[in-house]
Motif scaffolding. Structure first.
Motif, PDB file in Angstrom:
ATOM      1  N   PRO A  68      -4.152   3.195  -2.872  1.00  0.00           N
ATOM      2  CA  PRO A  68      -3.748   1.991  -2.128  1.00  0.00           C
ATOM      3  C   PRO A  68      -4.914   1.048  -1.825  1.00  0.00           C
ATOM      4  CG  PRO A  68      -3.618   3.943  -0.716  1.00  0.00           C
ATOM      5  CD  PRO A  68      -3.901   4.430  -2.110  1.00  0.00           C
ATOM      6  N   LYS A  69      -6.112   1.517  -2.135  1.00  0.00           N
ATOM      7  CA  LYS A  69      -7.283   0.653  -2.009  1.00  0.00           C
ATOM      8  C   LYS A  69      -7.133  -0.591  -2.899  1.00  0.00           C
ATOM      9  CE  LYS A  69     -11.420   2.174  -3.375  1.00  0.00           C
ATOM     10  NZ  LYS A  69     -12.618   3.031  -3.345  1.00  0.00           N
TER      11      LYS A  69
ATOM     12  N   LEU B 180      -5.678   0.822   5.626  1.00  0.00           N
ATOM     13  CA  LEU B 180      -6.168   1.769   4.617  1.00  0.00           C
ATOM     14  C   LEU B 180      -6.870   2.949   5.296  1.00  0.00           C
ATOM     15  CD1 LEU B 180      -6.587   2.302   1.529  1.00  0.00           C
ATOM     16  CD2 LEU B 180      -8.785   1.124   1.744  1.00  0.00           C
TER      17      LEU B 180
ATOM     18  N   LYS C  23      -7.713  -3.475   5.687  1.00  0.00           N
ATOM     19  CA  LYS C  23      -8.744  -2.426   5.718  1.00  0.00           C
ATOM     20  C   LYS C  23      -8.451  -1.402   6.808  1.00  0.00           C
ATOM     21  CE  LYS C  23     -12.621  -4.824   3.607  1.00  0.00           C
ATOM     22  NZ  LYS C  23     -13.740  -5.767   3.828  1.00  0.00           N
TER      23      LYS C  23
ATOM     24  N   TYR D 277      -4.253   5.916   5.203  1.00  0.00           N
ATOM     25  CA  TYR D 277      -4.587   6.612   3.949  1.00  0.00           C
ATOM     26  C   TYR D 277      -6.054   7.052   3.968  1.00  0.00           C
ATOM     27  CZ  TYR D 277      -0.471   3.806   2.871  1.00  0.00           C
ATOM     28  OH  TYR D 277       0.765   3.219   2.930  1.00  0.00           O
TER      29      TYR D 277
ATOM     30  N   TRP E 158      -7.810   8.430   0.895  1.00  0.00           N
ATOM     31  CA  TRP E 158      -7.950   7.573  -0.283  1.00  0.00           C
ATOM     32  C   TRP E 158      -9.173   6.657  -0.212  1.00  0.00           C
ATOM     33  CZ3 TRP E 158      -5.391   7.996  -4.713  1.00  0.00           C
ATOM     34  CH2 TRP E 158      -4.146   8.632  -4.718  1.00  0.00           C
ATOM     35  N   GLN E 159      -9.602   6.404   1.031  1.00  0.00           N
ATOM     36  CA  GLN E 159     -10.556   5.324   1.232  1.00  0.00           C
ATOM     37  C   GLN E 159     -11.814   5.413   0.379  1.00  0.00           C
ATOM     38  OE1 GLN E 159     -11.835   4.785   5.250  1.00  0.00           O
ATOM     39  NE2 GLN E 159     -11.856   2.566   5.033  1.00  0.00           N
TER      40      GLN E 159
ATOM     41  N   MET F 242       0.840  -1.220   0.000  1.00  0.00           N
ATOM     42  CA  MET F 242       0.000   0.000   0.000  1.00  0.00           C
ATOM     43  C   MET F 242       0.863   1.254   0.000  1.00  0.00           C
ATOM     44  SD  MET F 242      -3.134  -0.433   2.556  1.00  0.00           S
ATOM     45  CE  MET F 242      -3.834  -1.986   2.882  1.00  0.00           C
TER      46      MET F 242
END
Ligand code: ZN
Length: 459
Positions: A233-234, A275, A272, A279, A282-283, A223
């Motif tokens: 990065p998802k 993320l 998850k 981030y 980005w999610q 990621m």
């Protein structure tokens, strides 16, 4: 041994289900043969190194230079083991570009990274120490966007940068690494015990099982590299979801991958959580996934990937000795995608079994035209030339096969047989001794040992 007992030692006689159902190209001997080396000697070779990811100092029995050499030596064998390179230059260049963009922003940007697409319905991806990374068409064809490709390649790069394989290999194969690396630096090709060492380390590299902690670390690194390289990065979380759903639908296609990269529900929730925590912006974003580019670069793959269903069916029939059905399915695969050399190898192998060497040769020649670096094609062609009693070209093909994968007992053995026929006794003895060392308990290995002894006694 008379000519008619050749079938016992034919290269096609022992098609064990390998990692991806291909014949195993590695020798079978796994036991460590080199207890003679002492730990003191190994420590004199190596010392402490700093882990590139954690920055912590750790006892290391393998230097970066050796890590690169080890991975490079095992690379061709690993590719041959799972099916051979997929023939689609656009896709190959694309996957390599995605991989290089991630490698450049990784913790070890200066390794000689190389990303190869292998043709196989089995969903798999793996990394060898030093930065050689492989992904199968079976896995690529399950993705929807480039961020997913980047996710899986980033994960594999993470295993390399955190030295996961190098660390496990150095623990288990402490005594064999100096042999392999030493022989590589000395002459570029190994002999006897070096080949056995390379073979066992190569096999072990393909069968490494990473721990849950290593998997999550590789996910996290993947990621990180994705975000740095401009991907959402998802993509990593999506990859895990693709794997999970494939695991539910067709568990057998995922066996190899899950053996090396265990997929647990906690791994997905860890990803998850990472993320969301690392981030957050980005999610919920749907951009930087590059679905359109992925679509255009994988167009050929997506419209031809069905060929592998026929190919798998053909291999199954072949294993059961159902030659006509096998031939029909290989041909169906070629009808969909005539550019894949392993399909032509399959056709030729059926013809060999049917004692139709001229037709076999045509198929093997076609495979060689499509990919002269495909180990299976060169071995097949060399064997067919040998059967046709054309020993000069047989030796040429088998020399090429041995240069690609020096750890194959079959290639070494038939190279020895060809040299013997050509009166090149010293070279025959060397090849026989390699075959005998690589597969001592098989028909090939035993016959090779006897032939080497007979040639020595006569000389
Ligand atoms: Zn992994």
């Amino acid at each position: 041994m008379k000519g008619n007992s050749l079938s016992l030692v034919s290269p096609f006689a022992r098609r064990g289900r390998g990692v991806a159902g291909r014949p195993s190209v590695f020798g079978l001997r796994l036991a460590s043969l080199f207890i003679v080396a002492t730990l003191a000697l190994a420590q004199a070779f190596y010392g402490c190194a700093t882990n590139p990811v954690t920055g912590k100092s750790e006892f290391s029995v393998i230097s970066e230079k050796d890590e690169i050499a080890l991975g490079a030596q095992a690379y061709n064998g690993a590719i041959a083991e799972i099916g051979g390179e997929y023939n689609d230059p656009v896709l190959s260049a694309y996957v390599n570009d995605v991989g290089q963009s991630l490698a450049k922003v990784s913790h070890r940007p200066n390794l000689p990274y190389e990303f190869t697409v292998v043709g196989s319905s089995v969903m798999n991806a793996f990394a060898l120490p030093g930065g050689k990374i492989v992904i199968t068409t079976g896995l690529l064809s399950k993705f929807d966007d480039e961020a997913e490709v980047a996710g899986v390649l980033g994960h594999e790069i993470g295993h390399v940068t955190a030295r996961h394989a190098a660390r496990m290999i150095s623990r288990s194969y402490l005594f064999q690494i100096p042999l392999i690396v030493g022989s590589m630096y000395a002459q570029g090709k190994g002999k006897g015990e070096e080949l056995v060492a390379l073979s066992s380390v190569g096999l072990a590299l393909l069968q490494l099982k990473y721990s849950r902690a290593q998997e999550s670390q590789a996910d996290g690194l993947g990621m990180q590299y994705e975000a740095k390289a401009g991907y959402n990065p998802k993509g990593m979380v999506e990859v895990l979801e693709v794997l999970q759903s494939a695991h539910e639908k067709e568990p057998s296609a995922l066996e190899g991958m899950l053996m090396t990269h265990p997929l647990t529900s906690s791994r997905i929730s860890d990803a998850k959580t990472m993320l969301a925590k690392d981030y957050p912006s980005w999610q919920s974003r749907e951009d930087m996934l590059f679905a359109d580019r992925f679509k255009s670069k994988t167009e050929r793959l997506m419209t031809h990937v069905g060929a592998f269903e026929h190919y798998d069916a053909a291999e199954g029939h072949y294993q059961k000795g159902e030659l006509d059905q096998a031939l029909q399915e290989y041909r169906a695969a070629i009808e969909i995608d005539g550019a894949q050399p392993q399909f032509h190898c399959g056709v030729g192998e059926v013809y060999i079994k049917k004692d139709d060497t001229p037709n076999a040769m045509k198929s093997f020649e076609r495979a060689k035209e499509l990919d002269p670096e495909l180990f299976r094609g060169r071995l097949d062609l060399g064997y067919a030339q040998f059967l046709a009693e054309r020993y000069e070209p047989a030796a040429g093909e088998l020399e090429a096969a041995v240069a690609i994968v020096p750890t194959s007992p079959s290639a070494q053995y038939f190279l020895g047989r060809s040299y013997e026929k050509l009166g090149r006794s010293a070279e025959a003895i060397e090849s026989y001794e390699n075959a005998a060392a690589l597969a001592p308990d098989t028909e090939i290995g035993k016959d090779a040992g006897q032939r080497a002894a007979a040639l020595k006694a006569a000389g």
